[in-house]
Design a protein around this motif. Sequence first.
Motif, short mmCIF file in Angstrom:
data_model
loop_
_atom_site.label_atom_id
_atom_site.label_comp_id
_atom_site.label_asym_id
_atom_site.label_seq_id
_atom_site.Cartn_x
_atom_site.Cartn_y
_atom_site.Cartn_z
N TRP A 149 42.58 34.43 33.76
CA TRP A 149 43.12 33.07 33.90
C TRP A 149 42.12 32.04 33.41
O TRP A 149 42.47 31.11 32.70
CB TRP A 149 43.45 32.75 35.37
CG TRP A 149 44.46 33.64 35.99
CD1 TRP A 149 45.35 34.46 35.33
CD2 TRP A 149 44.71 33.83 37.38
NE1 TRP A 149 46.11 35.14 36.25
CE2 TRP A 149 45.74 34.78 37.51
CE3 TRP A 149 44.15 33.29 38.54
CZ2 TRP A 149 46.23 35.20 38.73
CZ3 TRP A 149 44.64 33.70 39.77
CH2 TRP A 149 45.66 34.64 39.87
N THR A 150 40.83 32.21 33.81
CA THR A 150 39.84 31.22 33.41
C THR A 150 39.61 31.26 31.90
O THR A 150 39.13 30.31 31.32
CB THR A 150 38.48 31.43 34.11
OG1 THR A 150 37.98 32.70 33.74
CG2 THR A 150 38.61 31.35 35.62
N LEU A 151 39.95 32.40 31.28
CA LEU A 151 39.72 32.52 29.84
C LEU A 151 40.96 32.12 29.04
O LEU A 151 41.05 32.40 27.85
CB LEU A 151 39.30 33.94 29.48
CG LEU A 151 37.89 34.31 29.93
CD1 LEU A 151 37.66 35.79 29.84
CD2 LEU A 151 36.85 33.55 29.10
N GLY A 152 41.91 31.49 29.70
CA GLY A 152 43.02 30.92 28.94
C GLY A 152 44.37 31.61 29.12
O GLY A 152 45.32 31.28 28.41
N CYS A 153 44.48 32.54 30.04
CA CYS A 153 45.74 33.26 30.22
C CYS A 153 46.62 32.58 31.27
O CYS A 153 46.11 32.07 32.26
CB CYS A 153 45.49 34.69 30.68
SG CYS A 153 44.90 35.78 29.41
N LYS B 255 48.02 41.48 29.52
CA LYS B 255 46.82 41.83 28.75
C LYS B 255 45.78 42.59 29.54
O LYS B 255 44.98 43.32 28.97
CB LYS B 255 46.18 40.55 28.18
CG LYS B 255 46.89 40.01 26.98
CD LYS B 255 46.25 38.70 26.54
CE LYS B 255 47.05 38.04 25.46
NZ LYS B 255 46.97 38.76 24.19
N ARG C 82 43.28 27.82 33.26
CA ARG C 82 43.19 27.88 31.79
C ARG C 82 43.19 26.49 31.16
O ARG C 82 42.77 26.33 30.02
CB ARG C 82 44.33 28.73 31.22
CG ARG C 82 45.69 28.11 31.31
CD ARG C 82 46.81 29.11 31.06
NE ARG C 82 47.94 28.78 31.89
CZ ARG C 82 48.92 27.97 31.50
NH1 ARG C 82 48.91 27.44 30.29
NH2 ARG C 82 49.92 27.68 32.30
N ILE D 140 37.00 25.27 31.72
CA ILE D 140 35.91 25.92 32.43
C ILE D 140 35.74 27.36 31.93
O ILE D 140 36.58 27.88 31.21
CB ILE D 140 36.20 26.01 33.94
CG1 ILE D 140 37.54 26.71 34.16
CG2 ILE D 140 36.20 24.64 34.57
CD1 ILE D 140 37.58 27.55 35.38
N MET E 163 34.01 31.08 33.83
CA MET E 163 33.44 31.51 35.10
C MET E 163 32.79 32.88 34.98
O MET E 163 33.29 33.75 34.27
CB MET E 163 34.55 31.55 36.15
CG MET E 163 34.07 31.89 37.54
SD MET E 163 35.17 31.18 38.79
CE MET E 163 34.61 32.04 40.24
N PHE F 126 37.69 37.62 24.00
CA PHE F 126 38.95 37.43 24.73
C PHE F 126 39.39 35.96 24.80
O PHE F 126 40.51 35.62 24.45
CB PHE F 126 38.81 38.02 26.14
CG PHE F 126 40.12 38.14 26.88
CD1 PHE F 126 40.85 39.31 26.82
CD2 PHE F 126 40.61 37.08 27.64
CE1 PHE F 126 42.05 39.43 27.50
CE2 PHE F 126 41.82 37.20 28.32
CZ PHE F 126 42.53 38.37 28.25
N GLY F 127 38.48 35.12 25.25
CA GLY F 127 38.82 33.70 25.42
C GLY F 127 39.15 33.03 24.10
O GLY F 127 40.02 32.16 24.02
N MET G 77 42.57 33.96 22.98
CA MET G 77 43.58 33.20 23.73
C MET G 77 43.74 31.81 23.15
O MET G 77 44.79 31.20 23.24
CB MET G 77 43.19 33.10 25.21
CG MET G 77 43.27 34.40 25.99
SD MET G 77 44.82 35.31 25.77
CE MET G 77 46.00 34.11 26.39
N ARG H 196 30.70 36.28 27.51
CA ARG H 196 32.15 36.02 27.46
C ARG H 196 32.45 34.60 27.91
O ARG H 196 33.32 33.93 27.37
CB ARG H 196 32.86 37.04 28.36
CG ARG H 196 34.36 36.91 28.31
CD ARG H 196 35.02 37.97 29.17
NE ARG H 196 34.76 37.74 30.59
CZ ARG H 196 35.23 38.52 31.57
NH1 ARG H 196 35.96 39.58 31.27
NH2 ARG H 196 34.96 38.25 32.83
N ALA H 197 31.71 34.16 28.93
CA ALA H 197 31.94 32.81 29.45
C ALA H 197 31.45 31.75 28.45
O ALA H 197 32.12 30.75 28.22
CB ALA H 197 31.24 32.63 30.79
N VAL I 183 33.52 30.68 24.88
CA VAL I 183 34.60 29.70 24.79
C VAL I 183 34.07 28.27 24.79
O VAL I 183 34.85 27.32 24.77
CB VAL I 183 35.63 29.87 25.92
CG1 VAL I 183 36.32 31.21 25.81
CG2 VAL I 183 34.98 29.73 27.28
#
Lengths: 264, 348
Positions: A167-171, A179, B73, B77, B79, B98-99, B102, B146-147, B150
């Motif tokens: 979710w925090t990565l845009g989902c 995914k 999303r 942010i 995390m 991943f980010g 997206m 990963r954080a 983005v």
Amino acid sequence: MRVWPWLLALAFTLWVLLPIYLIALSAFSPREAVYAWPKAFLPGSLSLETLRFFFGVEGVWRATATSLVVAGLTVAFSLLLGAPAGYALARFPFPGRDAFRVLLILTRAFPIVVLALPLAVLFLRVGLYDTPLGVALVHTALTLPFAVLVSASLFLSIPKELEEAAWTLGCTRTQAFVKVVLPLALPGLAATAIFAFITSWNEVFAASVLTLQNKTLTAYLLTLLDESPLPFKFAGGFFLVVPALVFLFLVRRYLFTLWGISHR
Amino acid sequence: MGSIRVENVVKRFGKVEALKGVRLQVQDQEFLVLLGPSGCGKTTLLRIVAGLETPTQGEVYIGERRVTHLPPRLRGIAMVFQNYAIFPHLTVYENVAFGLRMKRRPEAAIRQKVREVAALLRIEELLERYPAQLSGGQRQRVAVARALAVEPEVLLMDEPLSNLDALLRLEMRAELKRLLKETRTTTLYVTHDQVEAMSLADRIAVMRQGEIVQLGTPTEIYHHPADTFVGGFIGNPPMNFLPVVAEGGQVVLDGLRLPSPAERGPLLLGIRAEDLEVFPEPVEGGFAARVLVVEPLGPHLQLTLEREGTTFRALADPGFAAAPGATLYLRPKEGRVRFFHPETGKAL
């Protein structure tokens, strides 16, 4: 003594495997060998004659097709209803969650024998009688509790943080499910699907009572059993056992999930 | 602009009030640490900023945007979770990408960005591996990469080092500090480890029972704790508190005379172990205490002492000769004594 556990295990194994072996043996033996007495324990002459005869009987292929359709529908219903319910059980605390869990298992407390007649009457009334859909609905009722509970423990074993990270990565919630959660749940869901398939494939009572023309293979074989020759019974038995064996072989890892052993 | 503003946030779980009207402002590019014992509400506050929990009352702003009711999303942010939450079915490369995927970045841009943060976190060698093949420290790096990939306005970290062993934690702590100085990302960081907080933070917000009890730079908080809880929570060993009685605007402990904030009545005298000088003989401006325990810790000798039923600690040179039962004399360093209210525990 150390030997006893092994002997016990051996006895249990034989108890299960011996009949299967004998059925398989008879199914692949020529007709005379099936009738012969005493039975040869080792295959003397293998042949496909009996099986060929079995598949030559009128209606076997049609019943097989019906069985496949019913089992396919059962799998679809079990997953489409069971997985979301399992997800809800695993992720959302709601009032009555534990009661819901128990109720799910209670649905199996009603013997199908008791339910079958009222269901037949009801199905006749709404036009579901003698349809694959009707049988599939009853089979779904049988498999759904397990589908729900297994997928719940499955989703529970996937850390919530993975979803939150997505979710925090845009989902969106749906994207995160597709995914991240789904790929991780897939093996377990596959096991659930196969379990539903086998349950439906092997179920005979409801299928017999609720159909007339469109019988599933088990129901069809049941009606033929009395009046059919011995080799036919063996071939039919073998044909019914095979999917279950393949299933067990494929999912032996996930059976632990099924029984909740791998989870606290 | 990556500032965070939390206004009067209240969070109730059933009857439990986890946050009791928290106000907090994190400046752009600031590294702010939420520090407190477990159950103080620090993680809840972080999750509210992330959008993983909704506040019962109050508002959250990121930059100038009100994000209180936006899903994670849409908040700009990223995390880092305590258990890393790396996707086990994706390679390190795909995890980091991943980010960006997206956000539908073009493939070339994704590749470049992944290489860039991988270099920053020194995980270039690991990009084709799966998480199961990584050590705890490597997973930690992947989670941070990963954080950062983005390029979030705000980076949120929930006890990211607590699952690492002590040595690795030290190493990653230094690394994180270097990294976030370089990237200048506004960071809100949750920990219960006061050393971690001291070493990383621009400012620390000390939380207790759903409230921020003190907000300040590490030095301020260390030397001027707002109350006995903060003084006892921060620093190892914790701050010493000696019950004293003021009379005529003065506190007298043997030869030690200090002006007191109260004219008369009981007070708590707060002093850190390293701010007490230890002498074997009576000394001008010192007070006496009996040695209970002597612990040689390497860089110094930690003494547990007793005076009038109160135990407290002092640090002496490693070569200092002290034996349990002996009487020593202690003198606070100039300007290091704090006074606290004996009942409320508030600094005076």
